[in-house]
Write a protein that holds these residues in place. Structure first.
Motif, PDB file in Angstrom:
ATOM      1  N   SER A 136      11.217   1.328  91.777  1.00 41.63           N
ATOM      2  CA  SER A 136      10.963   2.453  92.673  1.00 41.63           C
ATOM      3  C   SER A 136      10.870   3.744  91.870  1.00 41.63           C
ATOM      4  N   ASN A 137      11.369   3.715  90.667  1.00 38.52           N
ATOM      5  CA  ASN A 137      11.257   4.828  89.715  1.00 38.52           C
ATOM      6  C   ASN A 137      11.123   4.237  88.321  1.00 38.52           C
ATOM      7  N   PHE A 138      10.394   4.899  87.470  1.00 40.53           N
ATOM      8  CA  PHE A 138      10.362   4.545  86.055  1.00 40.53           C
ATOM      9  C   PHE A 138       9.875   5.764  85.289  1.00 40.53           C
ATOM     10  N   ASN A 139      10.531   6.038  84.168  1.00 40.53           N
ATOM     11  CA  ASN A 139      10.124   7.176  83.353  1.00 40.53           C
ATOM     12  C   ASN A 139      10.713   7.023  81.956  1.00 40.53           C
ATOM     13  N   CYS A 140      10.057   7.633  80.989  1.00 34.72           N
ATOM     14  CA  CYS A 140      10.574   7.783  79.635  1.00 34.72           C
ATOM     15  C   CYS A 140      10.584   9.278  79.344  1.00 34.72           C
ATOM     16  N   TYR A 141      11.630   9.730  78.668  1.00 32.77           N
ATOM     17  CA  TYR A 141      11.738  11.152  78.357  1.00 32.77           C
ATOM     18  C   TYR A 141      12.509  11.348  77.064  1.00 32.77           C
ATOM     19  N   GLN A 142      12.342  12.492  76.471  1.00 32.14           N
ATOM     20  CA  GLN A 142      13.096  12.860  75.272  1.00 32.14           C
ATOM     21  C   GLN A 142      14.383  13.529  75.746  1.00 32.14           C
ATOM     22  N   SER A 143      15.520  12.888  75.504  1.00 34.55           N
ATOM     23  CA  SER A 143      16.794  13.430  75.965  1.00 34.55           C
ATOM     24  C   SER A 143      17.156  14.681  75.171  1.00 34.55           C
ATOM     25  N   PRO A 144      17.389  15.791  75.855  1.00 34.09           N
ATOM     26  CA  PRO A 144      17.785  17.005  75.151  1.00 34.09           C
ATOM     27  C   PRO A 144      19.208  16.918  74.597  1.00 34.09           C
ATOM     28  N   MET A 145      20.011  15.993  75.137  1.00 31.47           N
ATOM     29  CA  MET A 145      21.401  15.879  74.689  1.00 31.47           C
ATOM     30  C   MET A 145      21.547  15.004  73.448  1.00 31.47           C
ATOM     31  N   ILE A 146      20.872  13.850  73.445  1.00 35.35           N
ATOM     32  CA  ILE A 146      21.052  12.934  72.309  1.00 35.35           C
ATOM     33  C   ILE A 146      19.865  12.941  71.357  1.00 35.35           C
ATOM     34  N   LYS A 147      18.823  13.723  71.694  1.00 40.03           N
ATOM     35  CA  LYS A 147      17.647  13.899  70.824  1.00 40.03           C
ATOM     36  C   LYS A 147      16.943  12.575  70.521  1.00 40.03           C
ATOM     37  N   ARG A 148      16.889  11.698  71.531  1.00 40.84           N
ATOM     38  CA  ARG A 148      16.199  10.419  71.398  1.00 40.84           C
ATOM     39  C   ARG A 148      15.477  10.110  72.697  1.00 40.84           C
ATOM     40  N   GLU A 149      14.506   9.210  72.600  1.00 40.11           N
ATOM     41  CA  GLU A 149      13.788   8.805  73.791  1.00 40.11           C
ATOM     42  C   GLU A 149      14.660   7.891  74.646  1.00 40.11           C
ATOM     43  N   VAL A 150      14.600   8.104  75.947  1.00 40.59           N
ATOM     44  CA  VAL A 150      15.303   7.283  76.921  1.00 40.59           C
ATOM     45  C   VAL A 150      14.275   6.816  77.945  1.00 40.59           C
ATOM     46  N   CYS A 151      14.298   5.518  78.261  1.00 38.47           N
ATOM     47  CA  CYS A 151      13.426   4.968  79.304  1.00 38.47           C
ATOM     48  C   CYS A 151      14.301   4.278  80.333  1.00 38.47           C
ATOM     49  N   GLY A 152      13.866   4.340  81.585  1.00 36.32           N
ATOM     50  CA  GLY A 152      14.641   3.657  82.605  1.00 36.32           C
ATOM     51  C   GLY A 152      14.041   3.789  83.972  1.00 36.32           C
ATOM     52  N   GLY A 153      14.731   3.220  84.939  1.00 38.95           N
ATOM     53  CA  GLY A 153      14.263   3.276  86.307  1.00 38.95           C
ATOM     54  C   GLY A 153      15.208   2.569  87.246  1.00 38.95           C
ATOM     55  N   ASP A 154      14.815   2.564  88.507  1.00 44.04           N
ATOM     56  CA  ASP A 154      15.543   1.865  89.559  1.00 44.04           C
ATOM     57  C   ASP A 154      14.731   0.634  89.939  1.00 44.04           C
ATOM     58  N   PHE A 155      15.349  -0.534  89.849  1.00 43.02           N
ATOM     59  CA  PHE A 155      14.675  -1.802  90.115  1.00 43.02           C
ATOM     60  C   PHE A 155      15.466  -2.580  91.162  1.00 43.02           C
ATOM     61  N   SER A 156      14.774  -3.280  92.054  1.00 45.18           N
ATOM     62  CA  SER A 156      15.481  -4.046  93.071  1.00 45.18           C
ATOM     63  C   SER A 156      14.694  -5.289  93.477  1.00 45.18           C
ATOM     64  N   ALA A 157      15.430  -6.231  94.042  1.00 46.07           N
ATOM     65  CA  ALA A 157      14.843  -7.464  94.582  1.00 46.07           C
ATOM     66  C   ALA A 157      15.772  -7.979  95.665  1.00 46.07           C
ATOM     67  N   THR A 158      15.214  -8.646  96.640  1.00 45.82           N
ATOM     68  CA  THR A 158      16.036  -9.352  97.620  1.00 45.82           C
ATOM     69  C   THR A 158      16.048 -10.812  97.198  1.00 45.82           C
ATOM     70  N   ILE A 159      17.257 -11.329  97.000  1.00 52.06           N
ATOM     71  CA  ILE A 159      17.410 -12.698  96.515  1.00 52.06           C
ATOM     72  C   ILE A 159      18.118 -13.556  97.568  1.00 52.06           C
ATOM     73  N   ASP A 160      17.938 -14.839  97.459  1.00 56.40           N
ATOM     74  CA  ASP A 160      18.612 -15.821  98.306  1.00 56.40           C
ATOM     75  C   ASP A 160      19.814 -16.335  97.515  1.00 56.40           C
TER      76      ASP A 160
END
Length: 189
Positions: A136-160
């Protein structure tokens, strides 16, 4: 002429850097594995697994990747100690016998340069079944705090849940469908 050659060399270097596969490590304070299940159709029970770790390989140019995230079953946390103990029991997760669950995804789908879903295998209680997590979200950005690239997002599935032998409460009307949510951020190594 020298400026033009230097500019072309820098552009080629930047293009090559973007095209290569990058390795990331899951950042545990920004990563959460949670679940949601209906409670008799009146409210939603939620829980999370507090201990998790993993890695991500991502090549945005080639639109490929691999993610491995494991979580400690005994770290289940609903905010209610009695419920946590019951979830750790053989009625549900059997954490003494099966202390770890793991999702390994190696089929990435992109919408432009953003990951839109990841398909793979979830292993829980020593059983493995396919799961597709939708982003539902995904992005990569340069973290101003750790000075490195961070990628991530919100992922979901309905499972049995019965695919993994978790059938407690079905006779009372608890649904077999559980929403699995993985909020993940990973730091480029």
């Amino acid at each position: 002429m020298t400026k033009t050659l230097l500019s072309l060399a820098l552009l080629a270097t930047a293009t090559f850097a973007q095209a290569e596969s990058a390795s990331y490590t899951i950042e545990p304070t920004h990563t959460f594995v949670t679940y949601e299940i209906s409670h008799f159709g009146t409210s939603t029970n939620r829980g999370r697994f507090d201990k998790k770790e993993g890695t991500v390989q991502l090549d945005r140019a080639a639109k490929t990747g691999k993610v491995e995230i494991s979580f400690d079953i005994a770290s289940v946390n609903t905010g209610v100690m009695g419920m946590d103990k019951h979830l750790q029991s053989d009625d549900f997760f059997a954490s003494a016998k099966f202390p770890t669950a793991k999702f390994v995804g190696d089929k990435f789908v992109f919408n432009g340069d953003k990951v839109s879903e990841v398909s793979g295998q979830l292993t829980l209680k020593d059983k493995t079944a396919p799961v597709t997590l939708k982003a539902s979200n995904f992005n990569c950005y340069q973290s101003p705090m750790i000075k490195r690239e961070v990628c991530g997002g919100d992922f979901s599935a309905t499972i049995d849940r019965t695919q993994w032998g978790i059938d407690y409460g079905l006779a009372w009307g608890f649904p077999k469908e559980v929403k699995l949510v993985i909020q993940v951020e990973a730091v480029r190594q």
